[in-house]
Structures are given as structure tokens and as C-alpha cells.
Design a protein around this motif. Structure first.
Motif, PDB file in Angstrom:
ATOM      1  N   GLY A 107     -56.121  68.579 -30.574  1.00 49.20           N
ATOM      2  CA  GLY A 107     -55.324  69.033 -29.435  1.00 49.20           C
ATOM      3  C   GLY A 107     -56.240  69.640 -28.438  1.00 49.20           C
ATOM      4  N   LEU A 108     -57.095  70.664 -28.938  1.00 44.10           N
ATOM      5  CA  LEU A 108     -57.794  71.450 -28.043  1.00 44.10           C
ATOM      6  C   LEU A 108     -58.835  70.631 -27.323  1.00 44.10           C
ATOM      7  CD1 LEU A 108     -58.676  74.537 -30.312  1.00 44.10           C
ATOM      8  CD2 LEU A 108     -57.562  74.640 -27.836  1.00 44.10           C
ATOM      9  N   ALA A 109     -59.179  69.505 -28.049  1.00 40.64           N
ATOM     10  CA  ALA A 109     -60.345  68.452 -27.436  1.00 40.64           C
ATOM     11  C   ALA A 109     -59.781  67.975 -26.227  1.00 40.64           C
ATOM     12  CB  ALA A 109     -61.005  67.611 -28.340  1.00 40.64           C
ATOM     13  N   ILE A 110     -58.603  67.670 -25.924  1.00 43.95           N
ATOM     14  CA  ILE A 110     -58.148  67.127 -24.946  1.00 43.95           C
ATOM     15  C   ILE A 110     -57.463  67.789 -23.960  1.00 43.95           C
ATOM     16  CG2 ILE A 110     -57.758  64.981 -26.362  1.00 43.95           C
ATOM     17  CD1 ILE A 110     -54.703  65.420 -26.388  1.00 43.95           C
ATOM     18  N   THR A 111     -57.124  69.003 -24.221  1.00 47.53           N
ATOM     19  CA  THR A 111     -56.553  69.906 -23.425  1.00 47.53           C
ATOM     20  C   THR A 111     -57.305  70.357 -22.178  1.00 47.53           C
ATOM     21  OG1 THR A 111     -55.517  71.265 -25.241  1.00 47.53           O
ATOM     22  CG2 THR A 111     -55.730  72.358 -23.336  1.00 47.53           C
ATOM     23  N   PRO A 112     -58.795  70.481 -22.179  1.00 48.75           N
ATOM     24  CA  PRO A 112     -59.524  70.614 -20.869  1.00 48.75           C
ATOM     25  C   PRO A 112     -58.956  69.465 -19.718  1.00 48.75           C
ATOM     26  CG  PRO A 112     -60.895  71.029 -22.703  1.00 48.75           C
ATOM     27  CD  PRO A 112     -59.442  70.235 -23.202  1.00 48.75           C
ATOM     28  N   GLY A 113     -58.510  68.512 -20.296  1.00 52.76           N
ATOM     29  CA  GLY A 113     -58.167  67.529 -19.192  1.00 52.76           C
ATOM     30  C   GLY A 113     -56.790  67.932 -18.738  1.00 52.76           C
ATOM     31  N   GLY A 114     -55.973  68.630 -19.255  1.00 55.82           N
ATOM     32  CA  GLY A 114     -54.865  68.917 -18.636  1.00 55.82           C
ATOM     33  C   GLY A 114     -54.954  70.279 -17.823  1.00 55.82           C
ATOM     34  N   ILE A 115     -55.869  70.912 -18.179  1.00 53.29           N
ATOM     35  CA  ILE A 115     -56.451  72.171 -17.466  1.00 53.29           C
ATOM     36  C   ILE A 115     -56.839  71.596 -15.951  1.00 53.29           C
ATOM     37  CG2 ILE A 115     -57.936  74.289 -16.981  1.00 53.29           C
ATOM     38  CD1 ILE A 115     -57.675  74.489 -20.340  1.00 53.29           C
ATOM     39  N   ALA A 116     -57.793  70.588 -16.017  1.00 54.97           N
ATOM     40  CA  ALA A 116     -58.185  69.960 -14.904  1.00 54.97           C
ATOM     41  C   ALA A 116     -57.098  69.628 -14.034  1.00 54.97           C
ATOM     42  CB  ALA A 116     -59.142  68.985 -15.256  1.00 54.97           C
ATOM     43  N   TYR A 138     -65.957  56.007 -21.811  1.00 57.48           N
ATOM     44  CA  TYR A 138     -65.217  56.181 -23.084  1.00 57.48           C
ATOM     45  C   TYR A 138     -65.711  55.115 -23.990  1.00 57.48           C
ATOM     46  CZ  TYR A 138     -61.650  59.894 -23.156  1.00 57.48           C
ATOM     47  OH  TYR A 138     -61.189  61.153 -23.074  1.00 57.48           O
ATOM     48  N   ALA A 139     -65.802  53.890 -23.656  1.00 62.30           N
ATOM     49  CA  ALA A 139     -66.154  53.020 -24.557  1.00 62.30           C
ATOM     50  C   ALA A 139     -67.638  52.682 -24.788  1.00 62.30           C
ATOM     51  CB  ALA A 139     -65.840  51.434 -23.845  1.00 62.30           C
ATOM     52  N   HIS A 140     -68.455  53.600 -24.127  1.00 63.69           N
ATOM     53  CA  HIS A 140     -69.919  53.512 -24.313  1.00 63.69           C
ATOM     54  C   HIS A 140     -70.348  54.985 -25.153  1.00 63.69           C
ATOM     55  CE1 HIS A 140     -71.618  50.290 -22.193  1.00 63.69           C
ATOM     56  NE2 HIS A 140     -70.606  50.248 -21.536  1.00 63.69           N
ATOM     57  N   ILE A 141     -69.278  56.061 -25.079  1.00 60.94           N
ATOM     58  CA  ILE A 141     -69.866  57.194 -25.882  1.00 60.94           C
ATOM     59  C   ILE A 141     -68.721  57.647 -27.071  1.00 60.94           C
ATOM     60  CG2 ILE A 141     -70.546  58.106 -23.697  1.00 60.94           C
ATOM     61  CD1 ILE A 141     -67.263  59.363 -24.948  1.00 60.94           C
ATOM     62  N   PHE A 157     -67.645  67.692 -29.701  1.00 59.58           N
ATOM     63  CA  PHE A 157     -66.390  68.318 -28.990  1.00 59.58           C
ATOM     64  C   PHE A 157     -66.427  68.624 -27.801  1.00 59.58           C
ATOM     65  CE2 PHE A 157     -63.778  71.805 -27.507  1.00 59.58           C
ATOM     66  CZ  PHE A 157     -62.479  71.633 -28.319  1.00 59.58           C
ATOM     67  N   THR A 158     -67.745  68.897 -27.328  1.00 55.09           N
ATOM     68  CA  THR A 158     -67.966  69.040 -25.873  1.00 55.09           C
ATOM     69  C   THR A 158     -67.705  67.815 -25.060  1.00 55.09           C
ATOM     70  OG1 THR A 158     -69.430  70.938 -26.216  1.00 55.09           O
ATOM     71  CG2 THR A 158     -69.522  70.112 -24.058  1.00 55.09           C
ATOM     72  N   THR A 159     -68.408  66.618 -25.536  1.00 54.42           N
ATOM     73  CA  THR A 159     -68.421  65.337 -25.153  1.00 54.42           C
ATOM     74  C   THR A 159     -66.996  64.917 -24.829  1.00 54.42           C
ATOM     75  OG1 THR A 159     -70.688  64.908 -25.667  1.00 54.42           O
ATOM     76  CG2 THR A 159     -69.427  62.983 -25.103  1.00 54.42           C
ATOM     77  N   VAL A 160     -66.172  64.941 -25.935  1.00 48.32           N
ATOM     78  CA  VAL A 160     -64.793  64.455 -25.682  1.00 48.32           C
ATOM     79  C   VAL A 160     -64.049  65.156 -24.725  1.00 48.32           C
ATOM     80  CG1 VAL A 160     -62.712  64.385 -27.164  1.00 48.32           C
ATOM     81  CG2 VAL A 160     -64.672  63.943 -28.485  1.00 48.32           C
ATOM     82  N   LYS A 195     -65.422  66.673 -22.024  1.00 52.73           N
ATOM     83  CA  LYS A 195     -65.723  66.372 -20.588  1.00 52.73           C
ATOM     84  C   LYS A 195     -65.269  64.966 -20.348  1.00 52.73           C
ATOM     85  CE  LYS A 195     -69.941  68.960 -20.703  1.00 52.73           C
ATOM     86  NZ  LYS A 195     -71.657  68.920 -20.680  1.00 52.73           N
ATOM     87  N   SER A 196     -65.086  64.054 -21.104  1.00 47.14           N
ATOM     88  CA  SER A 196     -64.703  62.625 -21.053  1.00 47.14           C
ATOM     89  C   SER A 196     -63.288  62.812 -20.616  1.00 47.14           C
ATOM     90  CB  SER A 196     -64.932  61.807 -22.253  1.00 47.14           C
ATOM     91  OG  SER A 196     -66.003  61.861 -22.701  1.00 47.14           O
ATOM     92  N   ARG A 197     -62.354  63.669 -21.414  1.00 47.27           N
ATOM     93  CA  ARG A 197     -60.845  63.637 -20.866  1.00 47.27           C
ATOM     94  C   ARG A 197     -60.797  64.298 -19.701  1.00 47.27           C
ATOM     95  NH1 ARG A 197     -56.321  61.240 -22.871  1.00 47.27           N
ATOM     96  NH2 ARG A 197     -54.727  62.485 -22.159  1.00 47.27           N
ATOM     97  N   VAL A 198     -61.499  65.378 -19.148  1.00 45.78           N
ATOM     98  CA  VAL A 198     -61.506  65.736 -17.901  1.00 45.78           C
ATOM     99  C   VAL A 198     -62.031  64.576 -16.963  1.00 45.78           C
ATOM    100  CG1 VAL A 198     -62.716  67.180 -16.275  1.00 45.78           C
ATOM    101  CG2 VAL A 198     -62.143  68.041 -18.304  1.00 45.78           C
ATOM    102  N   PHE A 199     -62.615  63.870 -17.079  1.00 42.33           N
ATOM    103  CA  PHE A 199     -63.042  62.436 -16.403  1.00 42.33           C
ATOM    104  C   PHE A 199     -61.941  61.743 -16.125  1.00 42.33           C
ATOM    105  CE2 PHE A 199     -66.219  58.631 -15.929  1.00 42.33           C
ATOM    106  CZ  PHE A 199     -65.837  58.752 -14.527  1.00 42.33           C
ATOM    107  N   GLN A 200     -61.352  61.338 -17.264  1.00 41.83           N
ATOM    108  CA  GLN A 200     -60.167  60.538 -17.155  1.00 41.83           C
ATOM    109  C   GLN A 200     -58.874  61.237 -16.494  1.00 41.83           C
ATOM    110  OE1 GLN A 200     -58.176  59.713 -20.983  1.00 41.83           O
ATOM    111  NE2 GLN A 200     -57.319  57.978 -20.070  1.00 41.83           N
TER     112      GLN A 200
END
Length: 534
Positions: free
Chosen positions: A319-328, A363-366, A373-376, A378-383
Motif C-alpha cells: 500500500g505504501l508503494a502506491i500511496t505516493p500516486g494518491g498524494i500526487a 510500467y511494461a518496461h520496468i 520500492f522507489t521505482t514502483v 515513482k511509476s505510480r506518480v507518473f500514472q
């Protein structure tokens, strides 16, 4: 139906932002609960003595019940009153959540989840209709931005909150946490929200001439959508149409939905106003909203599963890994809401689809078993940037050219298509993962033969290095080494299948860009037409 006011709803005034926060809070609670319970399924099954397959009914039954209620939201808002219906749904949601947490058996839990689903079919569309009429056109983008935070961020933080509650307390608290939120929101709705005079007149007129409920339409569409939700949620588990368990409900869904649409087109007092689809901007908008539902729920459910299954993350860590996307999104949504008053909604939607396509391709490439954790995050923020530029402009564009008397019906369709998009997205990704993982596994295994020197050398090294020091025969060591390699094959094949799933989402986003060109140009800050009908 009497024509609604062209001004904000009565009783809104300076309280409109308080109303917006209240509506967003109720919707946030509903969406959060829908997206978070999946994390607790194994604990629920273990505590109630149910198998994992039986425990998944906790999610399925809610989707089925919600499918029955969603088409009725607009009609019920007319005959009951929008604010009163919203209050009743919130109180009932709180009560059913309490009883879900107190459930001592799976049947009791399923019954209460069905009640939650009935309420969940009412809360989002009616809340959105209240919000739309509470704000003047020039401020509506900012209002939908706040609503979007509730709708789009909730699935992101849901797994984190649920994981924390399960890890630190118990699965019961996943439901208990809804109770104070539901009751507080119901109190605020009673104090703040009043129906516009025109809606009050519509209600009085409906009762005066006698309630004419479209029972046939309700039966056809309700049962048809329920069967469809069952097929989508259970299809992959039963290998789709190769099983009669899925085939027969699928036939029922198609027949009843087609019959229901035909009936609604020709009946005198339809449950759903299909004339809205004559407005090409509305049709294109809800089609894109369908894609948004697929993107949001498809990735939000499968990404934590990947992190937990292959990277060993705890529920709270995934959950923490995808939470930065919600914050963004929390910071981005107000900006997008402001932009809707400056730029045509259709161009913002196009930008959102392009960013979403790029993020899925990225996502399909990384995505791999070595991702950190950091890459996940950042990717969620991008999405999330792409999602942020989709939700608010879609809700603005959907009402362009529609009379205010169509608000309840339009909100019903928007939420119905978002829900169906989420169900289709989850089902499609699950199917791609299962089928493509098998395909890639067979392709990899084809190369794992003793005629392949790399395989033979690798097998020998694992057998000697890992098991050679253990008191076991050469045959046993080789078999154990083969087990290690096979587990690695499964990981690699499944990871590549995840890549395929994101490639599919990329294609869907690119194709959806074409829908933008069906949308009419709108003057920024304008949301509805002057006419009384679509």
C-alpha cells in the motif's frame, strides 16, 4: 419534469464548499471500502472458516448488489428526494458496516455486504448530482477536483489503510472504520444539503400522478447487470465460457441487457433516460470514463498483488508503494480543476490519455522481480498524473449540452460506466495474467533441456552449490535444483505476463484518444446547455 434552476441548488450559497467536502467524504468512504477489502480476504476466510474461493464472495456480492441499485439511483432521487435519499443511504451504509464487522459467519457477512452494495449504488451518483447543482458552471471544475480526490485517491490508499488495520488490529476494523464516517456524513448532509425547488416540484408531481415504477426495466437491467458482474468477477476462476457456471449467467446477462435497452428505448416512463446518448459529447465522455475505471481499478488491484506475491511485500508495504500516486493526485486535482476553466475539457482529456498510455508503456518496461520500492512509487506518480487529467475534465465534459433536469440521470450513467469499466478492467487483466503466464512458461520450458548447455550447467551449479553440502543423493539434489529453476520460471513467466497486461492497457489508452474527437468544443467554464433537454 419541471425544468431545474440554472443557478446553484437552493441552500448551497456560501456553504457550497462545505457541501462539496461532505459529498466527497461519503464517496471516499464507499470507494475506499470497495477497494480495500480484497487485502483482508485471507484473514476473513481463516477467521470464519471459509475457503479462499468462498471468501471472494465478499467482493462479488457487493458488486452484484451495486449493479442492481445503480440504474435506480436517478429515479429514486426524484421520488424520495435527493438529499433524503443520500442521508438514508449513508445511515444504512454505516449500519451495514457495523454488522459486517460483527459478523460471526460468512452468510451473515455476505448479507451485510449486499446491503452495503445497495447503498453503494446510490451514494456516488447522488453525491455527484448534489455537487454538480451546488456550484455555478465556472467553479464546477474545482468542485469535481475535490470529488475526484475522493474517487481516484481512495482506491490508492485503500490497500494501505486496510493492510495497516489488518496487521495491527483485525479484519473487523476494515468495516468498523466506516461507521463514524457514515454517520457524520449523514448528519452533515441533513444540516447542509437542501433540494432545489424544481426537484421538490418534480417529487410532488411524481407523487400526485401516482408513482409509475418501471418494474420491467428494473428487472431486466438489474438482473442483467448482476449477471454481468458475476461473470466478470468469477469468470477467470472458472475458465470463462468453458464452464457452464459462467456460460449460462453470461447468456442471461446478454439477453436481459439487450432486452432491457430495447425496453427503455420505447417505454413511456423509462428507468434510464437513454436519450442522453444522442449527445455525442456525453456518449464519448462516459466511454472514456469506462476506460478510466479499467485503468484505476485494474492497476490498483493487480500491482499490490504483484508486490506481495513476487517481492514479498507485506500488505501495508504494498500500500505504501502506491500511496505516493494518491498524494500526487491530491495536489494535482485542484490544478486540473482550475485548468478546466481555462482550457477545453476535451484537450485535457486527450493529454490525460496520452500520459496514461505512456505510463502503462513505462510500467511494461520496468516491471520485474528486481524492481525496487522507489521505482514502483515513482511509476505510480507518473500514472496518477494521467488519471488526474482524466477524471475532472470527463465529469465537466459529460454535462456539456445537457439540461440541469438531466443531472440525476447523467450522474447515474457516469458512475455506472466507471463501475463497469473497473470490473471489465480487473477481469481483463486477470485473464491476461493467467493466459499469458501459461504461454510464457511453456515457451521458457521449451528451452530448458539437457541439450541446452546453459541449462545443464546452471542445473549442475545449483545442485552442487546449494544442495551438494546437504546429506542427499545426487538424484535428490538434482530434483531440488530443478524445483528452484521451476519456481524461477514461474516468476519470470508471470512477470512477462504483467508486462503484457500493461501493453494491453497502453493500446486501450491510445485507441481511446479517438473518442476525444467526438466531443464538441465547449467554452471553458460552461457545463450545461440552455435547453431543457439533451
Amino acid at each position: 419534469m419541471a425544468q431545474a434552476l440554472s443557478q446553484p441548488a437552493a441552500g448551497a450559497g456560501n456553504l457550497k464548499w462545505a457541501i462539496a467536502i461532505t459529498v466527497a467524504l461519503g464517496t471516499f468512504m464507499d470507494v475506499l471500502d470497495n477497494s480495500s477489502v480484497s487485502v483482508a480476504l485471507q484473514y476473513i476466510g481463516g477467521n470464519l472458516g471459509a475457503s479462499q474461493d468462498d471468501a471472494t464472495w465478499v467482493i462479488t456480492i457487493l458488486l452484484v448488489a451495486k449493479a442492481v441499485t445503480l440504474p435506480t439511483a436517478g429515479y429514486l432521487a426524484t421520488v424520495v428526494g435527493r438529499s433524503r435519499l443520500f442521508t438514508i443511504a449513508l445511515v444504512a451504509y454505516g449500519v451495514s458496516s457495523l454488522l459486517c464487522g460483527l459478523s460471526s459467519s460468512l452468510p451473515m457477512l455476505l448479507a451485510m455486504r449486499a446491503m452495503q452494495g445497495v447503498c453503494g449504488g446510490i451514494i456516488p451518483p447522488i453525491g455527484q448530482a448534489i455537487l454538480k447543482d451546488a456550484f455555478p458552471a465556472e467553479e464546477r471544475g474545482q468542485a469535481f477536483a475535490l470529488y475526484g480526490v475522493a474517487t481516484v485517491v481512495a482506491p490508492t490508499v485503500g490497500p494501505l489503510l486496510c493492510g495497516w488495520l489488518v496487521d495491527n488490529y483485525s479484519w473487523h476494523w476494515v468495516f468498523f472504520v466506516n461507521v463514524p464516517v457514515a454517520l457524520l456524513t449523514a448528519f452533515l448532509v441533513t444540516a447542509l444539503v437542501k433540494d432545489p425547488p424544481e426537484l421538490i416540484k418534480d417529487k410532488a408531481a411524481a407523487w400526485a400522478k401516482g408513482l409509475s415504477i418501471d418494474y420491467i426495466g428494473l428487472g431486466l437491467l438489474g438482473v442483467g447487470l448482476s449477471a454481468l458482474q458475476y461473470v466478470l468477477s468469477r469468470g477467470e476462476r472458472f475458465d470463462w465460457f468453458s464452464s457452464n457456471t459462467i456460460l449460462y449467467p453470461a447468456i442471461v446477462a446478454v439477453v436481459l441487457l439487450v432486452a432491457g435497452i430495447v425496453w427503455e428505448m420505447y417505454t413511456e416512463n423509462p428507468l434510464l433516460d437513454l436519450s442522453l446518448f444522442r449527445n455525442r459529447t456525453f456518449s464519448a465522455s462516459i466511454a472514456v470514463m469506462f476506460v478510466v475505471g479499467a485503468l484505476l481499478y485494474g492497476t490498483t488491484t493487480q500491482l499490490p498483488q504483484f508486490l506481495q506475491t513476487f517481492l514479498g511485500y507485506r500488505a501495508v508495504d504494498s500500500g505504501l508503494a502506491i500511496t505516493p500516486g494518491g498524494i500526487a493526485l491530491i495536489f494535482l486535482m485542484p490544478i486540473v480543476g482550475w485548468l478546466t476553466g481555462k482550457i477545453q475539457a476535451r484537450w485535457l482529456i486527450m493529454f490525460g490519455l496520452i500520459v496514461s498510455a505512456c505510463s502503462c508503456y513505462y510500467y511494461a518496461h520496468i516491471l520485474s522481480i528486481n524492481i525496487d520500492f522507489t521505482t514502483v512509487a515513482k511509476s505510480r506518480v507518473f500514472q496518477s498524473i494521467g488519471l488526474g487529467f482524466l477524471f475532472v475534465p470527463i465529469n465537466v465534459a459529460a454535462y456539456v449540452g445537457l439540461a440541469k433536469s438531466k443531472t440525476n440521470q447523467a450522474a447515474t450513467f457516469i458512475n455506472l460506466f466507471q463501475t463497469l469499466g473497473g470490473s471489465f478492467g480487473i477481469a481483463a487483466i486477470e485473464t491476461v495474467l493467467a493466459r499469458r503466464a501459461q504461454f510464457h512458461q511453456s515457451r521458457i520450458i521449451d528451452h530448458l533441456t539437457f541439450t541446452n548447455p546453459d541449462y545443464a550447467n546452471g542445473l549442475r551449479q545449483i545442485a552442487n552449490g546449494v544442495f551438494g553440502h546437504v546429506n542427499s543423493s545426487a538424484v535428490d539434489a538434482t530434483q531440488q535444483a530443478q524445483g528452484v529453476i521451476y519456481r524461477s520460471v514461474i516468476q519470470q513467466a508471470t512477470t512477462i505476463a504483467y508486462d503484457d497486461a500493461f501493453y494491453l492497457l497502453t493500446i486501450v489508452c491510445v485507441v481511446s484518444i479517438g473518442l476525444v474527437f467526438f466531443m464538441k468544443a465547449n467554452k471553458p467554464g460552461e457545463s450545461e446547455g440552455d435547453s431543457a433537454a439533451a
